[in-house]
Each structure stands twice: as C-alpha cells, then as structure tokens.
Design an enzyme around this catalytic site. Structure first.
Site, PDB file in Angstrom:
ATOM      1  N   LYS A  96       0.793  -1.224   0.000  1.00 58.84           N
ATOM      2  CA  LYS A  96       0.000   0.000   0.000  1.00 58.84           C
ATOM      3  C   LYS A  96       0.827   1.277   0.000  1.00 58.84           C
ATOM      4  CE  LYS A  96      -3.680  -0.016  -0.339  1.00 58.84           C
ATOM      5  NZ  LYS A  96      -4.925  -0.332  -1.090  1.00 58.84           N
TER       6      LYS A  96
HETATM    7  N1  PMP Z   1      -2.949  -7.377   1.076  1.00 54.90           N
HETATM    8  C1  PMP Z   1      -2.798  -6.550   2.120  1.00 54.90           C
HETATM    9  C2  PMP Z   1      -1.971  -7.013   3.291  1.00 54.90           C
HETATM   10  C3  PMP Z   1      -3.415  -5.283   2.113  1.00 54.90           C
HETATM   11  O1  PMP Z   1      -3.277  -4.461   3.171  1.00 54.90           O
HETATM   12  C4  PMP Z   1      -4.185  -4.917   0.993  1.00 54.90           C
HETATM   13  C5  PMP Z   1      -4.848  -3.567   0.951  1.00 54.90           C
HETATM   14  N2  PMP Z   1      -5.938  -3.386   1.778  1.00 54.90           N
HETATM   15  C6  PMP Z   1      -4.323  -5.820  -0.063  1.00 54.90           C
HETATM   16  C7  PMP Z   1      -3.685  -7.039   0.011  1.00 54.90           C
HETATM   17  C8  PMP Z   1      -5.213  -5.532  -1.241  1.00 54.90           C
HETATM   18  O2  PMP Z   1      -4.700  -4.584  -2.116  1.00 54.90           O
HETATM   19  P1  PMP Z   1      -5.681  -3.613  -2.933  1.00 54.90           P
HETATM   20  O3  PMP Z   1      -6.281  -2.669  -1.937  1.00 54.90           O
HETATM   21  O4  PMP Z   1      -4.798  -2.936  -3.908  1.00 54.90           O
HETATM   22  O5  PMP Z   1      -6.741  -4.440  -3.574  1.00 54.90           O
END
Ligand code: PMP
Length: 325
Positions: A44
């Site tokens: 992130k």
């Molecule tokens: N894995 C983790 C550990 C995350 O914190 C997040 C984001 N909330 C994601 C995956 C998913 O990524 P995205 O928000 O880009 O879909």
C-alpha cells in the site's frame, strides 16, 4: 553511486522472487512481487504515495494540512510515513477487527488512530464513512478515499505493472491476486493486458466476500462464512475495481491460507501475511490449471511481523478453528 533519495524514492521497484517449493511442485515459475520490501512494509505504500501526490498536485493538500483515511492498516502505515516525510498531520480510522500491531505501528509513526466498531459499509458508522465525514468537518483536511480514488489503481498501472512486465521480460502468462480496494488488480491487469492480450487475469477472494460472486455471476453476493485475512475481501465494487477486465476468480479458504503461510515460513524462510498466503495458494491452483511450463506472477503483499498476535499465534488460530498441518 546507486542510491535512492529518501522515503518516497524507496517506494516500488521491488524484487520479483521465485517461490521455490511451489514452483518445483507445479512445474511452473511462480513468482512473487516482494511488496513487503517497500519502506512502509506493504503493497500500500504505492497507493499512499500516488494519492498524496495527486492531492498535492491538485493544490488540495498543502504543508501543515491533515491527511485523513479509513484503512485496514497498511494504507494508513504508508500514509503516516509519507506524512512525516512531507510535513502533514495524519488521522487514521480503522475497524476494530485488525491486528493490534498495526495500531501500534501507526501510533509510533505519530498518527492519531481512531479504532471504531467493525460494521458493514452500508452502516453510516463504517470506518470509511467516518473518515470522510471527519475530513469534511476539519479545515485543511484531505480524505484520500483509497477505495474510490483511482489514483490508487493508477499507482499500479504506472509502477507495479510495468515492473512485472520488465522483470519477466514479457514472459508472464498469468497474474493472480487477492483484492481489497481493487487498486492492485485493476492497475496491474490493465497494464499487462495492454502488453499481451491473452494473459490470464485471476481474482482471488477470501470467504465472506462478494468479489468471487461478482466475477463468476455478475452479482454482488457475499459468500457464507468469515475470514481471518486482513486487508482483502469486499462487499461492493469500488471505483478502483469497476471496469477491470478479470478473466476468472477463485476462492481460497483460511485453512489453505494458514497451511501455506506456515509452509513458506518453515520450508523457505518467508514470514508473510495472510493475503500473501491467499495469493500463493491461488497461484498454485492456477499453475495446476494451466499445466507445467507457465509463468505465474502474484503479490507478496506484506510481512508477517504485524500478525504475531494473530496468524502466528497458535492459540489464537486454534480459537478460530484453524490448525497447523
Ligand atoms: N494485502 C494486504 C496485506 C493489504 O493491506 C491490501 C490492501 N488493503 C491488499 C492485500 C489488497 O490490495 P488492494 O487494496 O490494492 O486491492
């Protein structure tokens, strides 16, 4: 000299790592993008920087202002680092079902953390909605709104996608990824599909989320059950996910995820989080479907250190009915 200038320049350009045991077991190259090596420790950081940069460029965010966000934690951690690096205050709203360690890190970084009861998005007290309302009420505050702010997916279209294409020298056959805001899968998949039309783009979903149903039937229906995973799953189609060209979807259970994170830890030395467990399980399933000789890329979203009191605590796992094999 080969150096990077400060926190911001250290975001991205993460290594692409061959996951040895699962690659050997499937006869495919299963490659993990090492997002846990970003300076804030997760995938992130990219979205956090792209959203803050856009707010700066549009004149919305000025020195001394406050950045407000609702987050499961990792976006908040990235934002809190960047706020320190660029002179902003930071207020983070988090639901109370996330790991204690994420709250502690945010506090160490100097963010004001507001932990609020976990309620569905349709409830006005949902953490995202509270963040938006608070930012509106405070002069000089900017709500980044990661779920519907498409600077989030732009981060992955402009950085993660091109990095994967370059690092695989165009040999990637499938990209497989779990989804929270949808920024990662939407941005990466759009870039990769523009390079190669027949690439397979696969969404991975945890139990208790509506995204598997959305991709397979077009209807946004939550699957029965719950999941201990953090940062993934959703009950709605965000502006980031909307329009993404996903070929298929798979569901991964918490038990399979737990077995995978412990296998990665014990057999290969990786201490990685729950969404990474889902991602590597999904990559193995896709490798089995495609057959040997394919290159499959997934994301190693964050490290496992933040989950010592949950995913890496055997008593906590047993309470949730999950076991180590
Ligand atoms: N894995 C983790 C550990 C995350 O914190 C997040 C984001 N909330 C994601 C995956 C998913 O990524 P995205 O928000 O880009 O879909």
């Amino acid at each position: 000299m080969d150096t990077r200038d400060g926190f911001i320049e250290t975001i991205g350009n993460t290594p692409l790592i061959r996951m040895r045991a699962v690659s050997e077991a499937t006869g495919c190259e299963i490659l993990g993008k090492a997002e846990f090596l970003n300076p804030g420790g997760s995938i992130k950081d990219r979205a956090a920087w792209w959203m803050i940069r856009e707010a700066e460029n549009s004149g919305l965010l000025r020195p001394g202002n406050t950045v407000v966000e609702g987050t499961a934690g990792n976006t908040g951690i990235g934002i809190a680092h960047i706020c320190n690096a660029r002179g902003y205050s930071c207020v983070i709203y988090m639901p109370d079902n996330q790991s204690r360690e994420k709250i502690e890190i945010l506090e160490t970084l100097g963010a004001e953390v507001r932990v609020v009861p976990t309620v569905p998005y349709t409830n006005e007290m949902n953490y995202q909605k509270q963040a938006g309302r608070y930012a509106q009420s405070l002069e000089g505050a900017v709500w980044l709104n990661q779920f519907d702010n498409t600077a989030n997916r732009l981060a992955h279209y402009e950085s993660t996608g091109p990095e994967i294409w370059r690092q695989t020298e165009g040999s990637v056959d499938a990209f497989v990824c779990s989804v929270g805001t949808g920024g990662t899968i939407a941005g990466v998949s759009r870039y990769l599909k523009q390079q190669r039309q027949d690439i397979q783009l696969v969404l991975l979903d945890c139990i208790g989320s509506a995204l598997y149903s959305f991709i397979t039937t077009g209807e946004v229906v939550m699957s029965k059950g719950t999941s201990i995973t953090e940062g993934i799953g959703n009950s709605r189609i965000t502006d980031n996910l909307a329009g993404a060209k996903i070929d298929w979807a798979l569901q991964v259970t918490d038990q399979d995820m737990v077995t995978m994170v412990y296998q990665l830890l014990r057999e290969e030395g990786w201490l990685l989080g729950s969404s990474t467990g889902i991602n590597v399980c999904g990559a193995v399933e896709v490798a089995r479907k495609l057959g040997p000789g394919h290159t499959i890329v997934t994301m190693l979203c964050d490290g496992g250190g933040k989950y010592r009191s949950s995913l890496f605590n055997k008593d906590w796992l047993a309470e949730k009915g999950l076991h180590l094999s």
